[in-house]
Design an enzyme around this catalytic site. Structure first.
Site, PDB file in Angstrom:
ATOM      1  N   HIS A  37       0.842  -1.202   0.000  1.00 44.30           N
ATOM      2  CA  HIS A  37       0.000   0.000   0.000  1.00 44.30           C
ATOM      3  C   HIS A  37       0.881   1.257   0.000  1.00 44.30           C
ATOM      4  CE1 HIS A  37      -3.073  -2.932   1.477  1.00 44.30           C
ATOM      5  NE2 HIS A  37      -3.805  -2.246   0.604  1.00 44.30           N
ATOM      6  N   HIS A  77      -7.131   6.771  -2.701  1.00 46.87           N
ATOM      7  CA  HIS A  77      -7.866   5.691  -2.038  1.00 46.87           C
ATOM      8  C   HIS A  77      -7.096   4.986  -0.920  1.00 46.87           C
ATOM      9  CE1 HIS A  77      -5.564   2.937  -4.610  1.00 46.87           C
ATOM     10  NE2 HIS A  77      -5.998   1.954  -3.858  1.00 46.87           N
ATOM     11  N   ASP A 191      -8.327  -1.685  -8.305  1.00 49.13           N
ATOM     12  CA  ASP A 191      -7.635  -1.843  -7.027  1.00 49.13           C
ATOM     13  C   ASP A 191      -7.124  -3.263  -6.819  1.00 49.13           C
ATOM     14  OD1 ASP A 191      -6.681  -1.073  -4.516  1.00 49.13           O
ATOM     15  OD2 ASP A 191      -8.619  -1.323  -3.527  1.00 49.13           O
TER      16      ASP A 191
END
Length: 291
Positions: A37, A77, A191
């Site tokens: 991430h 996001h 994603d």
């Protein structure tokens, strides 16, 4: 920045380029250097999303504000992601879990962090929008980012399936709620779609996400917590977990995507069988980790 220009949004919405550039740079700086991430993941998701929008000529079915909202959602996001899951934050009674009442903790944090940055004068690239247009963008971005919580996965599948049955495949005929579901699915596919990239890229992303899982597992072990599934470095089986994720989560999303954005869905699914076969071969050989 380039994604907004490719979609014609800078001109269509008269976006202030310097403030937009400042905002994107601020967002990038606020991504942490996690194995998975990270700002690299964010850039990959933005690129994947914009490719879908262009390949399926979604500009003909979506409004400029909808396009703006879904690209903005992709940019922000995972900003500030701490490298651990919502469950970890909840189980450790982390400050973020307390702040967001155990509900989509990371996703709420990403949204709040991004909109706080947007309020800074040097980053306020949406300030020229009318009050109603800004409210529309903010509401849609919030809905899309909250839908990236994997706990929302099955509900999103069910909602979009129902929308397709009711409205057909042309988004121009869909109501606002259904259009939000479609945009959320586009974002969700972007994603989780790294495992449908060409094989070498897919392998690299698999290594990164598992490293992040294992680092969380080490934190859990140090705190005396039960290890979450997939988080035990000593007993990992990457090929098997990739197969399960592809079959149970990725395939249903991209099959639905193929009904909304057929060119993108077909392009992604061409890698499905090839990548699945690779992981299956490793499972049969007894391989559990990647070098």
């Amino acid at each position: 920045m380039a994604s907004m220009q490719q979609l014609g949004l800078v001109d269509d919405l008269q976006l202030p380029v310097e403030k937009l550039r400042s905002f994107v740079r601020a967002i990038e700086k606020n991504y942490h250097n996690n194995p998975y991430h990270s700002s690299t993941h964010a850039a990959d998701v933005v690129q994947s999303l914009v490719a879908m929008l262009i390949m399926d000529d979604m500009k003909e079915q979506l409004t400029p504000l909808e396009l703006l909202s879904v690209v903005l959602a992709a940019i922000i996001h995972d900003v500030g992601h701490p490298g651990v899951t919502n469950d970890f934050l909840i189980n450790t009674q982390h400050e973020l879990a307390i702040t967001y009442n155990d509900n989509s903790v990371n996703e709420n944090y990403h949204l709040a962090s991004a909109f706080k940055l947007l309020l800074l004068p040097q980053n306020s690239w949406l300030e020229h929008l009318s009050k109603d247009d800004y409210a529309f963008v903010r509401s849609l971005v919030v809905d899309i980012v909250l839908a990236t919580d994997m706990k929302a996965h099955h509900q999103l599948i069910n909602d979009l399936t129902a929308d397709l049955s009711l409205f057909g495949q042309d988004l121009s005929n869909w109501n606002a709620v259904a259009r939000t579901h479609a945009l959320s699915m586009l974002m969700h596919c972007a994603d989780i779609g790294n495992c449908l990239k060409p094989l070498l890229l897919s392998i690299e992303w698999a290594k990164r996400v598992n490293e992040e899982f294992w680092e969380q597992g080490e934190k859990e072990r140090a705190l005396g917590l039960p290890l979450s599934p997939l988080n035990d470095r000593k007993n990992a089986n990457i090929p098997r977990s990739q197969k399960v994720f592809l079959e149970l989560f990725v395939r249903p999303c991209y099959e639905l995507l193929g009904r909304v954005a057929p060119v993108s869905g077909q392009a992604a699914m061409k890698h499905f069988e090839h990548n699945m076969q690779y992981w299956d071969d490793l499972v049969k050989k007894g391989v559990t980790v990647l070098k």
